[in-house]
Design a protein around this motif. Structure first.
Motif, PDB file in Angstrom:
ATOM      1  N   ARG A 119       8.143   3.670  -6.414  1.00 20.45           N
ATOM      2  CA  ARG A 119       8.222   3.797  -4.945  1.00 20.45           C
ATOM      3  C   ARG A 119       6.856   4.133  -4.352  1.00 20.45           C
ATOM      4  NH1 ARG A 119       9.401   8.236  -2.075  1.00 20.45           N
ATOM      5  NH2 ARG A 119      10.299   9.297  -3.866  1.00 20.45           N
ATOM      6  N   LEU A 120       6.149   5.073  -4.973  1.00 19.30           N
ATOM      7  CA  LEU A 120       4.826   5.464  -4.470  1.00 19.30           C
ATOM      8  C   LEU A 120       3.819   4.326  -4.599  1.00 19.30           C
ATOM      9  CD1 LEU A 120       4.676   9.080  -5.931  1.00 19.30           C
ATOM     10  CD2 LEU A 120       4.974   8.445  -3.530  1.00 19.30           C
ATOM     11  N   LEU A 121       3.878   3.606  -5.713  1.00 17.76           N
ATOM     12  CA  LEU A 121       2.957   2.482  -5.913  1.00 17.76           C
ATOM     13  C   LEU A 121       3.233   1.351  -4.924  1.00 17.76           C
ATOM     14  CD1 LEU A 121       2.914   2.583  -9.786  1.00 17.76           C
ATOM     15  CD2 LEU A 121       0.922   2.924  -8.318  1.00 17.76           C
ATOM     16  N   LYS A 122       4.500   1.046  -4.709  1.00 21.44           N
ATOM     17  CA  LYS A 122       4.856  -0.002  -3.740  1.00 21.44           C
ATOM     18  C   LYS A 122       4.383   0.371  -2.342  1.00 21.44           C
ATOM     19  CE  LYS A 122       8.906  -2.150  -5.850  1.00 21.44           C
ATOM     20  NZ  LYS A 122      10.350  -2.396  -5.745  1.00 21.44           N
ATOM     21  N   HIS A 123       4.534   1.639  -1.994  1.00 20.79           N
ATOM     22  CA  HIS A 123       4.091   2.101  -0.679  1.00 20.79           C
ATOM     23  C   HIS A 123       2.578   1.901  -0.533  1.00 20.79           C
ATOM     24  CE1 HIS A 123       3.873   4.404   2.999  1.00 20.79           C
ATOM     25  NE2 HIS A 123       2.931   5.161   2.456  1.00 20.79           N
ATOM     26  N   GLN A 124       1.819   2.256  -1.544  1.00 17.15           N
ATOM     27  CA  GLN A 124       0.365   2.074  -1.476  1.00 17.15           C
ATOM     28  C   GLN A 124      -0.005   0.598  -1.390  1.00 17.15           C
ATOM     29  OE1 GLN A 124      -2.212   4.035  -0.943  1.00 17.15           O
ATOM     30  NE2 GLN A 124      -0.776   5.734  -0.741  1.00 17.15           N
ATOM     31  N   GLN A 125       0.755  -0.244  -2.091  1.00 17.29           N
ATOM     32  CA  GLN A 125       0.484  -1.685  -2.027  1.00 17.29           C
ATOM     33  C   GLN A 125       0.739  -2.230  -0.628  1.00 17.29           C
ATOM     34  OE1 GLN A 125       2.946  -3.014  -5.276  1.00 17.29           O
ATOM     35  NE2 GLN A 125       1.164  -3.237  -6.610  1.00 17.29           N
ATOM     36  N   GLN A 126       1.712  -1.665   0.060  1.00 13.76           N
ATOM     37  CA  GLN A 126       2.013  -2.124   1.418  1.00 13.76           C
ATOM     38  C   GLN A 126       0.926  -1.706   2.400  1.00 13.76           C
ATOM     39  OE1 GLN A 126       5.884  -0.482   2.159  1.00 13.76           O
ATOM     40  NE2 GLN A 126       6.958  -2.174   1.179  1.00 13.76           N
ATOM     41  N   ALA A 183      -4.573  -2.877  -9.867  1.00 15.00           N
ATOM     42  CA  ALA A 183      -3.499  -2.005 -10.350  1.00 15.00           C
ATOM     43  C   ALA A 183      -4.024  -0.596 -10.611  1.00 15.00           C
ATOM     44  CB  ALA A 183      -2.882  -2.590 -11.619  1.00 15.00           C
ATOM     45  N   ASN A 184      -5.220  -0.503 -11.177  1.00 15.87           N
ATOM     46  CA  ASN A 184      -5.798   0.818 -11.450  1.00 15.87           C
ATOM     47  C   ASN A 184      -6.110   1.567 -10.163  1.00 15.87           C
ATOM     48  OD1 ASN A 184      -5.641   0.616 -14.223  1.00 15.87           O
ATOM     49  ND2 ASN A 184      -7.716  -0.154 -14.455  1.00 15.87           N
ATOM     50  N   TRP A 185      -6.533   0.851  -9.128  1.00 13.73           N
ATOM     51  CA  TRP A 185      -6.822   1.500  -7.845  1.00 13.73           C
ATOM     52  C   TRP A 185      -5.559   2.164  -7.310  1.00 13.73           C
ATOM     53  CZ3 TRP A 185      -5.265   1.767  -2.853  1.00 13.73           C
ATOM     54  CH2 TRP A 185      -6.151   2.346  -1.929  1.00 13.73           C
ATOM     55  N   TYR A 186      -4.425   1.424  -7.344  1.00 12.41           N
ATOM     56  CA  TYR A 186      -3.171   1.982  -6.853  1.00 12.41           C
ATOM     57  C   TYR A 186      -2.759   3.207  -7.666  1.00 12.41           C
ATOM     58  CZ  TYR A 186      -2.658  -2.276  -4.097  1.00 12.41           C
ATOM     59  OH  TYR A 186      -2.852  -3.305  -3.225  1.00 12.41           O
ATOM     60  N   LEU A 187      -2.898   3.121  -8.978  1.00 12.95           N
ATOM     61  CA  LEU A 187      -2.553   4.266  -9.827  1.00 12.95           C
ATOM     62  C   LEU A 187      -3.419   5.472  -9.485  1.00 12.95           C
ATOM     63  CD1 LEU A 187      -2.076   2.398 -13.196  1.00 12.95           C
ATOM     64  CD2 LEU A 187      -0.356   3.818 -12.078  1.00 12.95           C
ATOM     65  N   GLU A 188      -4.726   5.252  -9.374  1.00 14.22           N
ATOM     66  CA  GLU A 188      -5.635   6.360  -9.053  1.00 14.22           C
ATOM     67  C   GLU A 188      -5.308   6.966  -7.691  1.00 14.22           C
ATOM     68  OE1 GLU A 188      -9.453   4.513  -9.446  1.00 14.22           O
ATOM     69  OE2 GLU A 188      -9.429   4.667 -11.632  1.00 14.22           O
ATOM     70  N   LYS A 189      -5.021   6.119  -6.714  1.00 14.87           N
ATOM     71  CA  LYS A 189      -4.694   6.580  -5.368  1.00 14.87           C
ATOM     72  C   LYS A 189      -3.423   7.441  -5.370  1.00 14.87           C
ATOM     73  CE  LYS A 189      -4.891   6.534  -0.810  1.00 14.87           C
ATOM     74  NZ  LYS A 189      -5.846   7.351  -0.096  1.00 14.87           N
ATOM     75  N   VAL A 190      -2.388   6.961  -6.051  1.00 10.66           N
ATOM     76  CA  VAL A 190      -1.131   7.705  -6.101  1.00 10.66           C
ATOM     77  C   VAL A 190      -1.328   9.021  -6.853  1.00 10.66           C
ATOM     78  CG1 VAL A 190       1.226   7.690  -7.022  1.00 10.66           C
ATOM     79  CG2 VAL A 190       0.349   5.687  -5.820  1.00 10.66           C
ATOM     80  N   ILE A 191      -2.085   9.004  -7.930  1.00 11.01           N
ATOM     81  CA  ILE A 191      -2.347  10.232  -8.690  1.00 11.01           C
ATOM     82  C   ILE A 191      -3.079  11.252  -7.818  1.00 11.01           C
ATOM     83  CG2 ILE A 191      -3.711  11.202 -10.589  1.00 11.01           C
ATOM     84  CD1 ILE A 191      -3.004   8.592 -12.158  1.00 11.01           C
ATOM     85  N   LYS A 192      -4.138  10.805  -7.151  1.00  6.48           N
ATOM     86  CA  LYS A 192      -4.905  11.728  -6.299  1.00  6.48           C
ATOM     87  C   LYS A 192      -4.061  12.278  -5.161  1.00  6.48           C
ATOM     88  CE  LYS A 192      -9.392   9.678  -7.262  1.00  6.48           C
ATOM     89  NZ  LYS A 192     -10.454   8.806  -6.770  1.00  6.48           N
ATOM     90  N   THR A 193      -3.286  11.430  -4.531  1.00 13.64           N
ATOM     91  CA  THR A 193      -2.433  11.860  -3.425  1.00 13.64           C
ATOM     92  C   THR A 193      -1.368  12.854  -3.906  1.00 13.64           C
ATOM     93  OG1 THR A 193      -2.733   9.726  -2.326  1.00 13.64           O
ATOM     94  CG2 THR A 193      -0.863  11.060  -1.600  1.00 13.64           C
TER      95      THR A 193
END
Length: 87
Positions: free
Chosen positions: A58-65, A72-82
């Protein structure tokens, strides 16, 4: 004799089921972001979310939107930091 074969067959089916469970280390929905993404980052995110793959998706899909076109790594890093920032 027939009863013994049925028991053996049942045991074999149970062994196959157990082996299939051993192979899975993450929920199936985690495969959504597994392609091309760092396994280390995936594990970091899942550990941060106590293994909750549904929340990770859910968090990854939200960041993709809200940030389309990233890796893919950018989204993972973003969700982790957030997520870390929210704690």
């Amino acid at each position: 004799m027939e009863q013994a074969r049925q028991k053996e067959s049942l045991v074999q089916c149970q062994i196959v089921e157990l082996k299939s469970l051993e192979v899975r280390t993450h929920p199936p929905e985690v495969e959504y972001f597994a392609n091309g993404a760092s396994k280390s980052l995936q594990n970091d995110l899942l550990n941060l979310l106590s293994g909750n793959g549904s929340v990770a998706i859910r968090l990854l899909k939200h960041q993709q939107q809200i940030n389309p076109g990233k890796s893919a790594n950018w989204y993972l890093e973003k969700v982790i930091k957030t997520t870390q920032g929210d704690r």
